[in-house]
Motif scaffolding. Structure first.
Motif, PDB file in Angstrom:
ATOM      1  N   ALA A   3      64.704  56.663 108.135  1.00  0.00           N
ATOM      2  CA  ALA A   3      66.033  56.568 107.551  1.00  0.00           C
ATOM      3  C   ALA A   3      67.354  56.296 108.283  1.00  0.00           C
ATOM      4  CB  ALA A   3      66.193  57.360 106.267  1.00  0.00           C
ATOM      5  N   ALA A   4      67.192  57.168 109.333  1.00  0.00           N
ATOM      6  CA  ALA A   4      68.526  57.177 110.418  1.00  0.00           C
ATOM      7  C   ALA A   4      68.392  56.002 111.306  1.00  0.00           C
ATOM      8  CB  ALA A   4      68.375  58.588 111.034  1.00  0.00           C
ATOM      9  N   SER A   5      67.458  55.187 111.225  1.00  0.00           N
ATOM     10  CA  SER A   5      67.456  53.893 112.194  1.00  0.00           C
ATOM     11  C   SER A   5      68.420  53.037 111.514  1.00  0.00           C
ATOM     12  CB  SER A   5      66.080  53.262 112.133  1.00  0.00           C
ATOM     13  OG  SER A   5      65.691  52.720 111.023  1.00  0.00           O
ATOM     14  N   SER A   6      68.879  51.787 112.368  1.00  0.00           N
ATOM     15  CA  SER A   6      69.569  50.817 111.908  1.00  0.00           C
ATOM     16  C   SER A   6      68.988  50.111 110.689  1.00  0.00           C
ATOM     17  CB  SER A   6      70.002  49.824 112.794  1.00  0.00           C
ATOM     18  OG  SER A   6      70.578  50.606 114.001  1.00  0.00           O
ATOM     19  N   ARG A   7      67.770  49.770 110.719  1.00  0.00           N
ATOM     20  CA  ARG A   7      67.068  49.396 109.592  1.00  0.00           C
ATOM     21  C   ARG A   7      67.051  49.941 108.337  1.00  0.00           C
ATOM     22  NH1 ARG A   7      63.462  44.616 108.839  1.00  0.00           N
ATOM     23  NH2 ARG A   7      63.238  44.542 106.536  1.00  0.00           N
ATOM     24  N   GLY A   8      66.778  51.469 108.634  1.00  0.00           N
ATOM     25  CA  GLY A   8      66.910  52.162 107.558  1.00  0.00           C
ATOM     26  C   GLY A   8      67.723  52.350 106.657  1.00  0.00           C
ATOM     27  N   PHE A   9      68.988  52.276 107.688  1.00  0.00           N
ATOM     28  CA  PHE A   9      70.477  52.145 106.873  1.00  0.00           C
ATOM     29  C   PHE A   9      70.732  51.000 106.013  1.00  0.00           C
ATOM     30  CE2 PHE A   9      74.970  50.680 107.629  1.00  0.00           C
ATOM     31  CZ  PHE A   9      75.529  51.696 106.816  1.00  0.00           C
ATOM     32  N   VAL A  10      70.155  49.889 106.809  1.00  0.00           N
ATOM     33  CA  VAL A  10      70.468  48.661 106.002  1.00  0.00           C
ATOM     34  C   VAL A  10      69.609  48.667 104.588  1.00  0.00           C
ATOM     35  CG1 VAL A  10      69.826  46.074 106.159  1.00  0.00           C
ATOM     36  CG2 VAL A  10      70.890  47.335 108.128  1.00  0.00           C
ATOM     37  N   HIS A  11      68.288  49.257 104.867  1.00  0.00           N
ATOM     38  CA  HIS A  11      67.344  49.265 103.592  1.00  0.00           C
ATOM     39  C   HIS A  11      67.684  50.063 102.408  1.00  0.00           C
ATOM     40  CE1 HIS A  11      63.122  48.636 101.916  1.00  0.00           C
ATOM     41  NE2 HIS A  11      63.339  49.699 101.479  1.00  0.00           N
ATOM     42  N   GLY A  12      68.528  51.127 102.885  1.00  0.00           N
ATOM     43  CA  GLY A  12      69.121  51.973 101.605  1.00  0.00           C
ATOM     44  C   GLY A  12      67.995  52.484 100.917  1.00  0.00           C
ATOM     45  N   PRO A  13      68.009  52.509  99.421  1.00  0.00           N
ATOM     46  CA  PRO A  13      67.285  53.216  98.783  1.00  0.00           C
ATOM     47  C   PRO A  13      65.943  53.022  99.069  1.00  0.00           C
ATOM     48  CG  PRO A  13      68.979  52.466  97.502  1.00  0.00           C
ATOM     49  CD  PRO A  13      68.982  51.871  98.811  1.00  0.00           C
ATOM     50  N   GLY A  14      64.900  53.976  99.063  1.00  0.00           N
ATOM     51  CA  GLY A  14      63.505  54.042  99.459  1.00  0.00           C
ATOM     52  C   GLY A  14      63.232  53.971 100.797  1.00  0.00           C
ATOM     53  N   ASN A  15      64.264  54.339 101.623  1.00  0.00           N
ATOM     54  CA  ASN A  15      64.140  54.235 103.116  1.00  0.00           C
ATOM     55  C   ASN A  15      63.499  55.514 103.970  1.00  0.00           C
ATOM     56  OD1 ASN A  15      66.119  56.344 103.085  1.00  0.00           O
ATOM     57  ND2 ASN A  15      67.736  54.925 104.178  1.00  0.00           N
ATOM     58  N   GLU A  16      63.103  56.669 103.150  1.00  0.00           N
ATOM     59  CA  GLU A  16      62.591  57.631 103.467  1.00  0.00           C
ATOM     60  C   GLU A  16      61.384  57.259 104.620  1.00  0.00           C
ATOM     61  OE1 GLU A  16      63.980  58.913  99.376  1.00  0.00           O
ATOM     62  OE2 GLU A  16      62.734  57.193 100.297  1.00  0.00           O
ATOM     63  N   GLY A  17      61.228  57.965 105.547  1.00  0.00           N
ATOM     64  CA  GLY A  17      60.043  57.710 106.658  1.00  0.00           C
ATOM     65  C   GLY A  17      60.414  58.354 107.845  1.00  0.00           C
ATOM     66  N   LEU A  18      59.232  58.407 108.731  1.00  0.00           N
ATOM     67  CA  LEU A  18      59.247  59.137 109.943  1.00  0.00           C
ATOM     68  C   LEU A  18      58.376  58.345 110.914  1.00  0.00           C
ATOM     69  CD1 LEU A  18      56.408  61.150 110.551  1.00  0.00           C
ATOM     70  CD2 LEU A  18      57.754  62.239 108.571  1.00  0.00           C
ATOM     71  N   ILE A  19      58.496  58.483 112.231  1.00  0.00           N
ATOM     72  CA  ILE A  19      57.608  58.086 113.148  1.00  0.00           C
ATOM     73  C   ILE A  19      57.354  59.200 113.972  1.00  0.00           C
ATOM     74  CG2 ILE A  19      57.091  56.541 115.176  1.00  0.00           C
ATOM     75  CD1 ILE A  19      58.620  54.275 114.016  1.00  0.00           C
ATOM     76  N   LYS A  20      56.071  59.825 114.373  1.00  0.00           N
ATOM     77  CA  LYS A  20      55.829  60.823 115.049  1.00  0.00           C
ATOM     78  C   LYS A  20      54.700  60.390 116.047  1.00  0.00           C
ATOM     79  CE  LYS A  20      53.923  65.441 114.969  1.00  0.00           C
ATOM     80  NZ  LYS A  20      53.467  66.737 114.390  1.00  0.00           N
ATOM     81  N   LEU A  21      54.967  60.866 117.389  1.00  0.00           N
ATOM     82  CA  LEU A  21      54.148  60.244 118.601  1.00  0.00           C
ATOM     83  C   LEU A  21      53.399  61.512 119.030  1.00  0.00           C
ATOM     84  CD1 LEU A  21      56.382  57.845 120.310  1.00  0.00           C
ATOM     85  CD2 LEU A  21      54.888  57.375 118.635  1.00  0.00           C
TER      86      LEU A  21
END
Length: 471
Positions: free
Chosen positions: A390-408
């Protein structure tokens, strides 16, 4: 005349035509072999009729409702009135052809195979007996037997459960209306997907999970993400919950939990795992242990002399893509072993270090390879990195429903990824580049040098790599 003389001689018998069995049958037949495919249910198996395809149509419909409800924050007022009828019609007419496998049977027959309806069992090396509606048929397979028995929904040994009209996934996809209330027994992928689907159509849903969290095979962070979304959508979750009894009074179910709590609902969906009856398959007659849940196979899918096994029962992942991957390798080995193809060192061997999986909830949760806990259990020197989607640029643009994560998850000694999770919008699509990295053992330093398109969700991989470097 003995039964032995009645045996029909063929090259290969395939028992079970789930995605892998169907694919193997077609490949072998197109290679010129005389192939008999044995199927007691529908050619194509669980995936096209009760699993992957119809349930993802249901998910697509429920996601459309969720997006419409978010439109008020993005594009103006939208009034949403859920209607299950279009979903049921699409599943019946487009996905399953009203649960008719005629087209699948015709594909195999066009390839040159024969389809025999009935339950097949191995009765000795190269020998298969099929119980059909017209009596038993016996086949002698001179080049091999392929087993793709698939799995059935498991029914937990809960007092009273077996005597009630509970649903499994097979019943849920046939639903002609969304129930008023639903209890889901099991918080795995199937249970979670269907819980959210029905909840978005107005069903009051409660998920009961025996373990400590949803999606127990995924990273805890992904489980927590989904639990938060479920809470926001009004889906109840009871973890660490044991069911002591189930009853049905003709109009609804009552589940009594170990602490005395009672849950009442119109419908009960049992999504508590899968099972296979190895004894009924007759594998002991060729030296295979029939007391376990799975059949061990080597990297060419061999389980015994002249017997190849593919699909869920191998224990390598209950996924369509794994079954079809195994089918390709098994067929190549059969052709090489029988002199119909190229073998030797050039032959493909099964490698499961980068098996991907996706749970099609919202947020969509994809994983590949080892979790952090799995990597530590394997004795690796583990380093992890993660980022908030959600903190990524695309997450910011996406708005509602942007919750998510990437884990390596990195093997720090080798400098390569051994696992990854991508959760959020298009989580399964983001996963593709991570699966490639795990499979090809791409150095983490090389991944840091990759140019990630902006502004995409997958660009957040770069942020996770940065966190990995700092950890």
């Amino acid at each position: 005349m003995t039964t032995e003389q009645h045996a029909e001689t063929v090259d290969v018998v395939v028992i079970g035509t789930g995605p892998g069995g169907e694919d193997a049958t077609g490949r072998l037949a197109r290679a010129g072999l005389d192939v008999v495919a044995v199927e007691a249910r529908l050619v194509g198996g669980e995936c096209p009729y009760y699993g992957c395809i119809p349930t993802k149509m249901m998910v697509r419909a429920s996601d459309a409702l969720a997006e419409a409800r978010r439109a008020g924050r993005l594009a103006g007022r939208v009034d949403v009135t859920p209607d299950w009828a279009p979903v049921a019609a699409r599943v019946r007419d487009e996905a399953t052809a009203d649960w008719d496998d005629t087209a699948a049977v015709e594909r195999l027959e066009k390839a040159g195979a024969r389809v025999v309806r009935g339950r097949g069992r191995v009765v000795g090396p190269g020998e298969v007996v099929v119980a059909t509606a017209d009596g038993e048929r016996r086949f002698r397979a001179t080049r091999g037997i392929v087993l793709n028995p698939g799995t059935e929904p498991a029914v937990p040994p809960v007092d009273g459960l077996a005597d009630t009209p509970f649903w499994t996934n097979r019943d849920a996809v046939r639903a002609t209306e969304a129930p008023a209330s639903l209890t889901v027994l099991g918080g795995g992928a199937i249970g979670c997907e269907l819980a959210q689907v029905f909840a978005r159509f107005g069903t009051a849903v409660e998920v009961v999970e025996a373990g400590p969290r949803l999606l127990a095979l995924d990273e805890p962070e992904a489980s927590a993400l989904l639990a938060d979304r479920f809470a926001a959508e009004g889906i109840g979750v009871r973890a660490d919950a044991k069911v002591s009894s189930v009853s049905h009074d003709g109009s609804g179910f009552t589940l009594t939990l170990g602490d005395g709590t009672q849950l009442v609902s119109e419908r009960l969906l049992v999504a508590a795992g899968r099972r296979t009856d190895l004894k009924a398959l007759g594998v002991a007659t060729v030296g295979i242990d029939d007391t376990g849940r799975t059949i061990p196979v080597d990297d060419r899918l061999r389980a015994a002399d002249g017997v190849w096994v593919i699909g869920d029962v191998t224990g390598k992942g209950a996924f369509t893509h794994v079954s079809m991957y195994q089918a390709r390798i098994a067929v190549a080995d059969i052709l090489a072993t029988t002199g119909s193809g190229e073998g030797g060192d050039e032959q493909e061997r099964a490698d499961y270090r980068a098996v991907p999986h996706v749970t099609f909830t919202d947020p969509e949760i994809g994983g590949v390879g080892l979790t952090e806990a799995g990597a530590r259990d394997a004795g690796l020197t583990v380093r992890t990195g993660s980022t908030d989607l959600a903190a990524s640029s695309r997450g910011f643009v996406h708005g509602p429903g942007n919750e998510g994560l990437i884990k390596l998850v990195e093997d720090a000694d080798a400098g390569v990824l051994v696992g990854a999770t991508a959760a959020g919008p298009a989580g399964g699509e983001i996963l593709a580049v991570l699966a490639l990295a795990v499979q090809a053992r791409v150095p983490v330093t090389e991944l840091r040098h990759l140019i990630y398109a902006y502004p995409t969700f997958h660009r957040a991989i770069e942020s996770a790599l940065a966190d990995l470097q700092e950890s």
